[in-house]
Design a protein around this motif. Sequence first.
Motif, PDB file in Angstrom:
ATOM      1  N   VAL A  12      36.158  48.187  42.386  1.00 31.76           N
ATOM      2  CA  VAL A  12      37.478  48.031  42.002  1.00 31.76           C
ATOM      3  C   VAL A  12      37.454  47.602  40.387  1.00 31.76           C
ATOM      4  O   VAL A  12      36.364  47.234  39.997  1.00 31.76           O
ATOM      5  N   GLN A  13      38.574  48.093  39.796  1.00 35.95           N
ATOM      6  CA  GLN A  13      38.767  47.830  38.572  1.00 35.95           C
ATOM      7  C   GLN A  13      39.012  46.577  38.311  1.00 35.95           C
ATOM      8  O   GLN A  13      39.821  45.836  39.056  1.00 35.95           O
ATOM      9  N   ALA A  14      38.825  45.676  37.247  1.00 38.42           N
ATOM     10  CA  ALA A  14      39.193  44.530  36.671  1.00 38.42           C
ATOM     11  C   ALA A  14      40.561  44.292  37.153  1.00 38.42           C
ATOM     12  O   ALA A  14      41.583  44.979  36.585  1.00 38.42           O
ATOM     13  N   GLY A  16      41.954  44.272  39.999  1.00 37.64           N
ATOM     14  CA  GLY A  16      42.465  44.809  41.209  1.00 37.64           C
ATOM     15  C   GLY A  16      42.184  43.721  42.587  1.00 37.64           C
ATOM     16  O   GLY A  16      41.915  42.592  41.947  1.00 37.64           O
ATOM     17  N   PRO A  87      35.005  41.138  36.356  1.00 39.18           N
ATOM     18  CA  PRO A  87      33.455  41.762  36.646  1.00 39.18           C
ATOM     19  C   PRO A  87      32.473  40.671  36.952  1.00 39.18           C
ATOM     20  O   PRO A  87      31.425  40.961  37.846  1.00 39.18           O
ATOM     21  N   THR A  90      31.564  40.347  40.842  1.00 36.03           N
ATOM     22  CA  THR A  90      30.579  41.341  41.602  1.00 36.03           C
ATOM     23  C   THR A  90      29.456  40.738  42.006  1.00 36.03           C
ATOM     24  O   THR A  90      28.524  39.857  41.638  1.00 36.03           O
ATOM     25  N   VAL A 119      33.196  44.991  40.448  1.00 33.36           N
ATOM     26  CA  VAL A 119      34.266  45.074  39.663  1.00 33.36           C
ATOM     27  C   VAL A 119      34.032  45.569  38.295  1.00 33.36           C
ATOM     28  O   VAL A 119      33.033  45.064  37.729  1.00 33.36           O
ATOM     29  N   SER A 120      34.530  46.561  38.229  1.00 38.89           N
ATOM     30  CA  SER A 120      34.269  47.183  36.637  1.00 38.89           C
ATOM     31  C   SER A 120      35.163  46.653  35.639  1.00 38.89           C
ATOM     32  O   SER A 120      36.324  46.343  36.131  1.00 38.89           O
ATOM     33  N   SER A 121      34.641  46.838  34.384  1.00 42.02           N
ATOM     34  CA  SER A 121      35.667  46.183  33.297  1.00 42.02           C
ATOM     35  C   SER A 121      36.220  47.288  32.541  1.00 42.02           C
ATOM     36  O   SER A 121      36.102  48.540  32.945  1.00 42.02           O
TER      37      SER A 121
END
Length: 121
Positions: A12-14, A16, A87, A90, A119-121
């Motif tokens: 998921v993106q940051a 989210g 992030p 994670t 979690v991606s930034s």
Amino acid sequence: QVQLVESGGGLVQAGGSLRLSCSSSGGIFWAKDMGWYRQAPGKQRELVADITSGGITTVADSVKGRFAISRDNAKNTAYLQMNSLKPEDTARYYCASGNIGLIRLGKPGSWGQGTQVTVSS
């Protein structure tokens, strides 16, 4: 023998949200306290939140205001709602079942296999 199966993890993106589920079988779910731990690579396992059989919840300061734990005794399932993900959230997230004192000591009666949250930034 209590068996715990986690689900709901993913990428998921940051900012989210995700909702993790922990399905329990083989025991008297309503009588068990439940907890969610997480472990990031190279770090110790951390207690994120727990909930007693009576529904009293505790959330770690690191996630307070963003994460919430709940349970549905009719479904033998505990949940971890995670909002405003960062992030640093994670980790692999693990469900735990048993006595609240032992859960908080990292020695629950049962552990799940975990579900990965990235979690991606």
